[in-house]
Design an enzyme around this catalytic site. Sequence first.
Site, PDB file in Angstrom:
ATOM      1  N   CYS A 276       0.852  -1.197   0.000  1.00  0.00           N
ATOM      2  CA  CYS A 276       0.000   0.000   0.000  1.00  0.00           C
ATOM      3  C   CYS A 276       0.884   1.242   0.000  1.00  0.00           C
ATOM      4  CB  CYS A 276      -0.939   0.008   1.185  1.00  0.00           C
ATOM      5  SG  CYS A 276      -1.510  -1.640   1.658  1.00  0.00           S
ATOM      6  N   PRO A 279       1.435   7.442  -1.691  1.00  0.00           N
ATOM      7  CA  PRO A 279       2.110   8.054  -2.841  1.00  0.00           C
ATOM      8  C   PRO A 279       3.631   7.896  -2.867  1.00  0.00           C
ATOM      9  CG  PRO A 279       1.621   9.738  -1.234  1.00  0.00           C
ATOM     10  CD  PRO A 279       1.065   8.459  -0.678  1.00  0.00           C
ATOM     11  N   LYS A 282       6.884   6.825   2.208  1.00  0.00           N
ATOM     12  CA  LYS A 282       7.552   5.824   3.049  1.00  0.00           C
ATOM     13  C   LYS A 282       8.537   5.000   2.225  1.00  0.00           C
ATOM     14  CE  LYS A 282       3.493   5.662   6.039  1.00  0.00           C
ATOM     15  NZ  LYS A 282       2.677   6.600   5.232  1.00  0.00           N
ATOM     16  N   ASP A 325      -3.242  -6.655  -5.632  1.00  0.00           N
ATOM     17  CA  ASP A 325      -4.095  -6.740  -4.458  1.00  0.00           C
ATOM     18  C   ASP A 325      -3.299  -7.357  -3.312  1.00  0.00           C
ATOM     19  OD1 ASP A 325      -5.993  -7.396  -2.545  1.00  0.00           O
ATOM     20  OD2 ASP A 325      -7.485  -8.064  -3.998  1.00  0.00           O
ATOM     21  N   ASP A 355       1.194  -0.343   5.498  1.00  0.00           N
ATOM     22  CA  ASP A 355       0.466   0.892   5.777  1.00  0.00           C
ATOM     23  C   ASP A 355      -0.974   0.612   5.344  1.00  0.00           C
ATOM     24  OD1 ASP A 355      -0.411   3.412   6.203  1.00  0.00           O
ATOM     25  OD2 ASP A 355       0.855   4.384   4.723  1.00  0.00           O
ATOM     26  N   CYS A 408      -3.284   5.435   9.620  1.00  0.00           N
ATOM     27  CA  CYS A 408      -3.501   6.830  10.025  1.00  0.00           C
ATOM     28  C   CYS A 408      -4.914   6.952  10.600  1.00  0.00           C
ATOM     29  CB  CYS A 408      -3.269   7.796   8.874  1.00  0.00           C
ATOM     30  SG  CYS A 408      -4.262   7.508   7.407  1.00  0.00           S
TER      31      CYS A 408
END
Length: 470
Positions: A276, A279, A282, A325, A355, A408
């Site tokens: 994941c 953008p 990380k 996926d 993430d 988050c």
Amino acid sequence: MKNSAKTTALLSPKKAFKRPQTPAHKKIQSVRALSARIILQVLDQGKSLSALIPELQSQVKAQDLPLLQEICFGVCRVLPRLEQIIKKLVDKPLKGKTRIVHCLLLVGLYQILYTRIPAHAAVDEVVNATSALKSENFRGLVNGVLRRFLREQQEILAVVDKNWQTLHPEWFVNKLKKAYPNWREIIEANNQKPPMWIRVNQQLCTTENYRTLLLTEQELDSFKDENPNALRLAQPTAVQNLPHFTEGWVTVQDVHAQWSALLLEAKNGDLILDACAAPGGKTTHILELAPQAKVIALDVEQSRLNRVAENLARLNQQAVLICGDATKPDDWLPNAAERLIGKKTDLQFDRILLDAPCSATGVIRRHPDIKWLRQEQDIGQLAALQQQILTALWKKLKPNGILLYATCSLLPQENSEQIRTFLANTPDAKLEPLPFATQENEIGKQFIPSEFSGDGFYYAKLRKTDKKGG
């Protein structure tokens, strides 16, 4: 933070509509009209500001883009207050095709209350915007409502603001009350504009030296944090004002998100999956800390992977980008292995950064439209998806390898409760300590948003033991 095509509707807005191919001289010039259109799509169609504004911003002059962003984000931040004011001023609710007029009133009220635009100018511009919206029949209503508010502002606000307003949906406030004794502080932090944090690339410059550069070259003051790579700017600024930004010296990234790569403790030569990844903040941080690591950056949407590619290019870094996926690693791992090591095989990773897809309730101050896009029923579905991904990726981790789980989110269902359940069901998973002060028996670390710190973020560090239950 998307991971599975079947849950895309939960995690992100619908695809933004295709930009009409109109000649440049016919582009919408009214910032207020475009703001009203964007707000309507957020509230009535479930689209996000982060998708709509990049898609439509070319329809206003470049110098008007900051105002467009200020209005759209601002209206979403204080929406319930504006809605209550409109109820005091409009006899019949504006529904159906007239909802655009309702949104235009939101724009007008926000400008009057929250911007430095002179009140008479704000009203005139909003009234004129009725023409661009093909709502000239409501010109008189818009003018009358806004001018009445200017006359009766003190009395109306005395009633509207009599009781403290959370400016959040009730279901979310109830979840915060249950989870946090200091829930009011979290609400207040969410209702503020966020600070701007940057991450200094230690391969190119030390944090202290870059702090000096900001001050001497741009007269920008900044503050250090316990995170060694982070600086908080005294005032937000455009990235072009950051010295050597295009050369990769710094990246804009929240301070709490910056802990991801540090906690992962990647080493040169490690095989790492950034699940994941879009953008790419990380991903690039991992490669700053371990430039010789072999990194696969995974995301479910190719358009989001394009952002990762752009960030890697700016920092002159290399990673294998895979569109796939995360719940089905066997579908994409062989091809990823072939691109990485030259042969198709079932890779096992030294480190996995997950993430995970989440409610994003920890970043509401940066994305206030989340308050109105996210629904209570989404949380259980997201938690189920997180569990699927955790289970699937755990099988691809080497013995003694590390999986860092991050969200988050502020909600225990997605964070500590998720990890507690995973540990109970996974005999070879061991919770590792984190370098933060934590409460007794706390699972992982939950950051909450605050004025001079980072966003809401959660971490749990898991090690795969050599033997089942060992």
